[in-house]
Design a protein around this motif. Structure first.
Motif, PDB file in Angstrom:
ATOM      1  N   PRO A 102       9.971  -1.275   8.893  1.00 16.95           N
ATOM      2  CA  PRO A 102       8.702  -1.463   8.179  1.00 16.95           C
ATOM      3  C   PRO A 102       7.967  -0.173   7.821  1.00 16.95           C
ATOM      4  N   THR A 103       8.474   0.986   8.276  1.00 16.79           N
ATOM      5  CA  THR A 103       7.839   2.259   7.916  1.00 16.79           C
ATOM      6  C   THR A 103       8.663   3.054   6.904  1.00 16.79           C
ATOM      7  N   ARG A 104       9.896   2.623   6.622  1.00 16.36           N
ATOM      8  CA  ARG A 104      10.762   3.405   5.719  1.00 16.36           C
ATOM      9  C   ARG A 104      11.696   2.469   4.949  1.00 16.36           C
ATOM     10  N   ALA A 105      11.751   2.648   3.636  1.00 18.33           N
ATOM     11  CA  ALA A 105      12.623   1.856   2.766  1.00 18.33           C
ATOM     12  C   ALA A 105      13.871   2.649   2.412  1.00 18.33           C
ATOM     13  N   ALA A 106      14.976   1.955   2.241  1.00 16.86           N
ATOM     14  CA  ALA A 106      16.235   2.574   1.815  1.00 16.86           C
ATOM     15  C   ALA A 106      16.384   2.415   0.307  1.00 16.86           C
ATOM     16  N   VAL A 107      16.961   3.442  -0.337  1.00 19.24           N
ATOM     17  CA  VAL A 107      17.102   3.469  -1.792  1.00 19.24           C
ATOM     18  C   VAL A 107      18.568   3.706  -2.143  1.00 19.24           C
ATOM     19  N   GLY A 153      16.144  10.268  -3.983  1.00 18.90           N
ATOM     20  CA  GLY A 153      16.282  10.337  -2.540  1.00 18.90           C
ATOM     21  C   GLY A 153      16.789   9.038  -1.948  1.00 18.90           C
ATOM     22  N   GLU A 154      17.373   9.126  -0.753  1.00 15.54           N
ATOM     23  CA  GLU A 154      17.998   7.943  -0.146  1.00 15.54           C
ATOM     24  C   GLU A 154      17.007   7.051   0.588  1.00 15.54           C
ATOM     25  N   SER A 155      15.749   7.475   0.716  1.00 14.51           N
ATOM     26  CA  SER A 155      14.742   6.649   1.378  1.00 14.51           C
ATOM     27  C   SER A 155      13.354   7.191   1.035  1.00 14.51           C
ATOM     28  N   PHE A 156      12.330   6.398   1.358  1.00 12.86           N
ATOM     29  CA  PHE A 156      10.974   6.915   1.245  1.00 12.86           C
ATOM     30  C   PHE A 156      10.071   6.221   2.257  1.00 12.86           C
ATOM     31  N   ASP A 157       9.003   6.931   2.628  1.00 16.32           N
ATOM     32  CA  ASP A 157       8.042   6.463   3.625  1.00 16.32           C
ATOM     33  C   ASP A 157       7.169   5.361   3.035  1.00 16.32           C
ATOM     34  N   GLY A 163       4.334   5.141  -1.112  1.00 19.08           N
ATOM     35  CA  GLY A 163       5.280   4.091  -0.764  1.00 19.08           C
ATOM     36  C   GLY A 163       4.608   2.824  -0.282  1.00 19.08           C
ATOM     37  N   ARG A 164       3.562   2.983   0.544  1.00 19.48           N
ATOM     38  CA  ARG A 164       2.841   1.813   1.058  1.00 19.48           C
ATOM     39  C   ARG A 164       2.223   1.013  -0.095  1.00 19.48           C
ATOM     40  N   THR A 165       1.658   1.723  -1.061  1.00 17.13           N
ATOM     41  CA  THR A 165       1.034   1.056  -2.200  1.00 17.13           C
ATOM     42  C   THR A 165       2.067   0.308  -3.028  1.00 17.13           C
ATOM     43  N   TRP A 166       3.235   0.930  -3.233  1.00 17.25           N
ATOM     44  CA  TRP A 166       4.274   0.295  -4.051  1.00 17.25           C
ATOM     45  C   TRP A 166       4.780  -0.977  -3.389  1.00 17.25           C
ATOM     46  N   VAL A 167       5.042  -0.928  -2.074  1.00 14.35           N
ATOM     47  CA  VAL A 167       5.514  -2.124  -1.369  1.00 14.35           C
ATOM     48  C   VAL A 167       4.455  -3.220  -1.412  1.00 14.35           C
ATOM     49  N   THR A 204       7.300   7.077  -6.892  1.00 16.08           N
ATOM     50  CA  THR A 204       7.445   7.057  -5.439  1.00 16.08           C
ATOM     51  C   THR A 204       8.725   7.730  -4.958  1.00 16.08           C
ATOM     52  N   VAL A 205       9.855   7.470  -5.631  1.00 15.59           N
ATOM     53  CA  VAL A 205      11.119   8.025  -5.160  1.00 15.59           C
ATOM     54  C   VAL A 205      11.176   9.533  -5.407  1.00 15.59           C
ATOM     55  N   GLU A 206      11.912  10.217  -4.557  1.00 14.00           N
ATOM     56  CA  GLU A 206      12.132  11.645  -4.758  1.00 14.00           C
ATOM     57  C   GLU A 206      13.172  11.847  -5.851  1.00 14.00           C
ATOM     58  N   HIS A 207      12.968  12.872  -6.677  1.00 14.84           N
ATOM     59  CA  HIS A 207      13.928  13.202  -7.729  1.00 14.84           C
ATOM     60  C   HIS A 207      13.810  14.688  -8.045  1.00 14.84           C
ATOM     61  N   PRO A 208      14.834  15.293  -8.641  1.00 13.72           N
ATOM     62  CA  PRO A 208      14.847  16.747  -8.845  1.00 13.72           C
ATOM     63  C   PRO A 208      14.164  17.201 -10.126  1.00 13.72           C
TER      64      PRO A 208
END
Length: 329
Positions: A102-107, A153-157, A163-167, A204-208
């Motif tokens: 519940p604190t971290r999502a997988a991407v 990125g493979e996950s986000f907080d 991240g909390r707002t998006w969920v 929200t997701v990390e990207h380069p």
């Protein structure tokens, strides 16, 4: 805001203790090459799935009741987020292991197999966003070409913003679309929610890209090209001519064609055909073959010559449109 074919939300639910029935449901709602295998004692297996689909976004609240293992081949056409509401999910994708809770999502990116150890205590949000939609959103936000698939990125907080707002946004959308007669179920409102989910995920997701050093950043697209792209995405079924698009861009036909070849890689009308084909494919893959016909869907997306449409569809997706409608699971 233009409301496109496929903007009307769809809600599908299943409760079952039959593993095969649960597997077939998840394949139809999410991905064909998906395997669900109970681990150990399956006497408590009870699948509960509530899935809402709105255009290029699919959101499901899923649980299995007992420990299972899920294996999925390349997603190919989509990016995916798994955000546990309860329990912990063990995930492996492209050589990276992630513990989602519940604190971290997988991407997940479109390329690379996915292996999940999913305990019976885990109930989660499963969010599928079609590849073109997320890439187009990030492309527009940055006003530059991006490399596909995105190197996210493979996950986000999800314990704090963004991240909390998006969920929270996704949960609210899901709850609204599961409820009868909800305001969000109106196509125009649903389209706005859908766009917020996509743009929120892009932020929200990390990207380069952005301020990060990235040798992947492409050249900025001229305003003429961006103006034309926006018009085509807003009204993909409109019967544009090359002259119409040039007039929208404010340049001559040859100038626009050269700009598209340089900055997009194809001519304006070729790009428009690709938008339409992707729209037809999306709609056929979600439709009941007893309620829709290929010709009706093709006409809605602006195709007037069914023979040429069928050939272009097969060239892009490797199957006929009738196969997509009949066999998609």
């Amino acid at each position: 805001m233009a409301v496109h074919p496929g903007d009307s939300p769809v809600h599908v639910a299943l409760r079952t203790s039959d593993v095969d029935e649960a597997r077939a449901f998840c394949r139809k709602m999410f991905y064909g090459p998906l395997q669900v295998t109970p681990v150990g004692d399956a006497s408590n297996f009870f699948f509960a799935g509530d899935v809402v689909m709105i255009g290029p976004v699919t959101v499901g609240q899923i649980s299995y009741g007992s420990d299972i293992r899920v294996n999925i081949a390349d997603l190919e056409t989509s990016y995916h987020v798994l955000a546990p509401l309860t329990g912990t999910l063990r995930s492996r994708h492209r050589g990276t292991a992630v513990l989602a809770d519940p604190t971290r999502a997988a991407v997940y990116r479109p390329i690379g197999d996915i292996d999940l150890d999913w305990p019976g205590t885990c109930r989660l949000l499963s969010v599928k966003v079609e590849r073109a939609a997320l890439e187009r959103e990030l492309d527009a936000a940055l006003d530059q070409q991006i490399v596909s698939p995105l190197l996210i990125g493979e996950s986000f907080d999800v314990s704090e913003a963004p991240g909390r707002t998006w969920v929270a946004l996704v949960r609210l959308l899901h709850g609204e679309l599961c409820a009868p007669d909800a305001l969000a179920a109106q196509p125009r409102m649903a389209a706005r929610w859908r766009d917020m989910v996509i743009s929120g995920l892009a932020l929200t997701v990390e990207h380069p890209y952005g301020d990060e050093p990235a040798g992947l950043q492409g050249p900025r697209r001229p305003r003429t090209v961006k103006r034309t792209l926006d018009a085509m995405h807003a009204e993909p079924s409109r019967q544009y001519t090359a002259g119409d698009l040039a007039e929208i861009a404010g340049v001559g036909v040859r100038v626009l064609q050269e700009a598209f070849r340089q900055h997009v890689g194809v001519s304006p009308l070729s790009y428009l055909r690709r938008i339409r084909l992707d729209g037809v494919h999306h709609e056929l893959s979600r439709s009941d073959p007893w309620q829709v016909s290929v010709s009706d869907v093709a006409y809605r997306w602006g195709f007037t010559h069914l023979g040429r449409f069928a050939g272009a569809y097969r060239a892009r997706f490797g199957e006929s449109p009738s196969q997509t409608l009949r066999d998609r699971r």
